[in-house]
Design an enzyme around this catalytic site. Structure first.
Site, PDB file in Angstrom:
ATOM      1  N   TYR A  32       0.823  -1.200   0.000  1.00 40.67           N
ATOM      2  CA  TYR A  32       0.000   0.000   0.000  1.00 40.67           C
ATOM      3  C   TYR A  32       0.856   1.249   0.000  1.00 40.67           C
ATOM      4  CZ  TYR A  32       0.914   0.937   4.971  1.00 40.67           C
ATOM      5  OH  TYR A  32       1.519   1.250   6.156  1.00 40.67           O
ATOM      6  N   LYS A 146       6.568  -1.940   1.995  1.00 40.17           N
ATOM      7  CA  LYS A 146       5.376  -1.327   2.613  1.00 40.17           C
ATOM      8  C   LYS A 146       4.211  -2.295   2.456  1.00 40.17           C
ATOM      9  CE  LYS A 146       3.269   3.273   3.165  1.00 40.17           C
ATOM     10  NZ  LYS A 146       3.386   3.392   4.609  1.00 40.17           N
ATOM     11  N   GLU A 178      13.008   2.533  13.769  1.00 44.92           N
ATOM     12  CA  GLU A 178      12.115   3.589  13.285  1.00 44.92           C
ATOM     13  C   GLU A 178      10.927   3.687  14.229  1.00 44.92           C
ATOM     14  OE1 GLU A 178      10.387   2.619   9.431  1.00 44.92           O
ATOM     15  OE2 GLU A 178      10.180   0.513   9.971  1.00 44.92           O
ATOM     16  N   LEU A 202      11.423   1.216   6.814  1.00 43.20           N
ATOM     17  CA  LEU A 202      10.848   1.719   5.568  1.00 43.20           C
ATOM     18  C   LEU A 202      11.551   3.037   5.252  1.00 43.20           C
ATOM     19  CD1 LEU A 202       8.511   1.218   3.500  1.00 43.20           C
ATOM     20  CD2 LEU A 202       7.341   3.079   4.691  1.00 43.20           C
TER      21      LEU A 202
HETATM   22  O1  PSZ Z   1      -1.502   8.651   8.533  1.00 44.92           O
HETATM   23  C1  PSZ Z   1      -0.514   8.123   9.088  1.00 44.92           C
HETATM   24  O2  PSZ Z   1      -0.433   7.976  10.307  1.00 44.92           O
HETATM   25  C2  PSZ Z   1       0.633   7.683   8.251  1.00 44.92           C
HETATM   26  S1  PSZ Z   1       0.706   7.977   6.613  1.00 44.92           S
HETATM   27  C3  PSZ Z   1       2.194   7.203   6.425  1.00 44.92           C
HETATM   28  C4  PSZ Z   1       2.599   6.744   7.626  1.00 44.92           C
HETATM   29  C5  PSZ Z   1       1.723   7.020   8.668  1.00 44.92           C
HETATM   30  N1  PSZ Z   1       3.757   6.076   7.859  1.00 44.92           N
HETATM   31  C6  PSZ Z   1       4.627   5.570   6.875  1.00 44.92           C
HETATM   32  C7  PSZ Z   1       5.833   4.962   7.526  1.00 44.92           C
HETATM   33  C8  PSZ Z   1       5.742   3.680   8.122  1.00 44.92           C
HETATM   34  O3  PSZ Z   1       4.569   3.038   8.145  1.00 44.92           O
HETATM   35  C9  PSZ Z   1       6.897   3.122   8.717  1.00 44.92           C
HETATM   36  C10 PSZ Z   1       6.829   1.789   9.378  1.00 44.92           C
HETATM   37  N2  PSZ Z   1       8.063   3.769   8.663  1.00 44.92           N
HETATM   38  C11 PSZ Z   1       8.185   4.998   8.105  1.00 44.92           C
HETATM   39  C12 PSZ Z   1       7.067   5.627   7.538  1.00 44.92           C
HETATM   40  C13 PSZ Z   1       7.230   6.987   6.919  1.00 44.92           C
HETATM   41  O4  PSZ Z   1       7.128   6.894   5.526  1.00 44.92           O
HETATM   42  P1  PSZ Z   1       6.608   8.104   4.626  1.00 44.92           P
HETATM   43  O5  PSZ Z   1       7.437   9.286   4.992  1.00 44.92           O
HETATM   44  O6  PSZ Z   1       6.851   7.638   3.248  1.00 44.92           O
HETATM   45  O7  PSZ Z   1       5.168   8.297   4.963  1.00 44.92           O
END
Ligand code: PSZ
Length: 284
Positions: A32, A146, A178, A202
């Site tokens: 996703y 992801k 992370e 990620l």
């Molecule tokens: O709405 C939300 O709470 C969101 S939207 C995207 C995320 C949270 N997180 C993405 C994510 C992740 O799930 C993990 C495990 N590590 C890092 C990230 C950050 O990724 P980006 O910057 O691409 O969203």
């Protein structure tokens, strides 16, 4: 009533039908993306969709649409749902087939679902900062994908919430990886530290934007892992994600970081990020 996209059709959410045999439902067998929308425009959409392609490749799903087709779908959802600020969610599962672990035959097509939602920038968290709780990272070893399989992330976030914290600071045997849904950064003596983009995290799109901004601002970045103990001793701490942008951290496990206020390097990056939004939207 919001309009969703499924397999080439735009349908009211209440009329959407997904098979109970969908492998996303049985196995979390899919990938996703979440793409931010500012001013009714997609932010860093190509970067997100290229990561979707990579995630799909890594689990051997062949995507039924090109990056450009996904962009068209996302823009259609922004228009039909009148989104100004919010995000697009896109997921692709391996398809629907009677439950069996091994992949189904090539006649089974991946199932694509996408929708758009309005949600404002989290101004309060970004302005005041939030608390973290450290949680052991017990996820699998392909966190670079992801994937829809988010149980480890869900349990970590819940543990943080039960301790009145906004996010979990994940660590493997004391080494910070992370967040449950974000990338973590520490600042010590003006240098930014963050886990390298390996299989254990990620590689966030927001992380990559922040690294670019650091370069432009002349802020030194060291992409090396650090310990939970070192986290507590950082001058500043923050995390990034598509929706959280750059969120300052004011405490970890109850211990104050940067006197419980957003630090100066964090503030400088937040300002640079906010200025970068219209530039990226304009394709500059
Ligand atoms: O709405 C939300 O709470 C969101 S939207 C995207 C995320 C949270 N997180 C993405 C994510 C992740 O799930 C993990 C495990 N590590 C890092 C990230 C950050 O990724 P980006 O910057 O691409 O969203």
């Amino acid at each position: 009533m919001s309009t969703y996209f499924k397999d080439g059709q735009y349908t009211k959410q209440s009329e959407m039908k997904i098979s109970v045999d969908d492998r996303g439902y049985y196995f979390g067998d899919g990938v996703y993306e979440v793409i931010k929308v500012y001013n009714s425009e997609l932010f860093t959409a190509r970067e997100h969709l290229e990561r979707l392609v990579q995630s799909a490749n890594k689990i051997k799903i062949s995507l039924p649409y090109t990056v450009d087709q996904f962009i068209d779908i996302a823009n259609e959802l922004i228009a039909s749902n009148q989104i100004t600020v919010g995000h697009i969610y896109i997921q692709v599962t391996r398809g629907a087939a009677p439950r069996a672990h091994q992949f189904p035959g090539t006649e089974v097509m991946p199932v694509v679902v996408a929708y758009a939602v309005s949600n404002p920038r989290p101004v309060q968290a970004i302005t005041n900062g939030v608390a973290l709780k450290s949680v052991e990272d017990v996820r699998w070893l392909r966190c670079d994908i992801k994937s829809l399989n988010l149980l480890g992330n869900v349990l970590a976030k819940q543990e943080a919430h039960e301790a009145d914290c906004v996010e979990a600071l994940l660590h493997r045997n004391g080494t910070v990886t992370e967040g449950s849904s974000s990338n973590m950064f520490g600042v010590k003596n003006g240098v930014i530290y963050t886990h390298p983009a390996t299989n254990l995290i990620l590689n966030g799109i927001t992380r990559q934007v922040v690294l670019k901004l650091c370069k432009e601002q002349g802020i030194e970045v060291v992409e090396e892992s650090f310990s939970l103990e070192e986290s507590m001793d950082m001058d500043e701490f923050f995390f990034t994600s598509t929706t959280a942008e750059i969120t300052p951290v004011t405490s970890i496990d109850g211990k104050l970081i940067s006197k419980g206020e957003p630090g100066l390097v964090t503030l400088k990056l937040q300002e640079a990020f906010t200025l970068e939004i219209p530039l990226i939207l304009a394709g500059k």
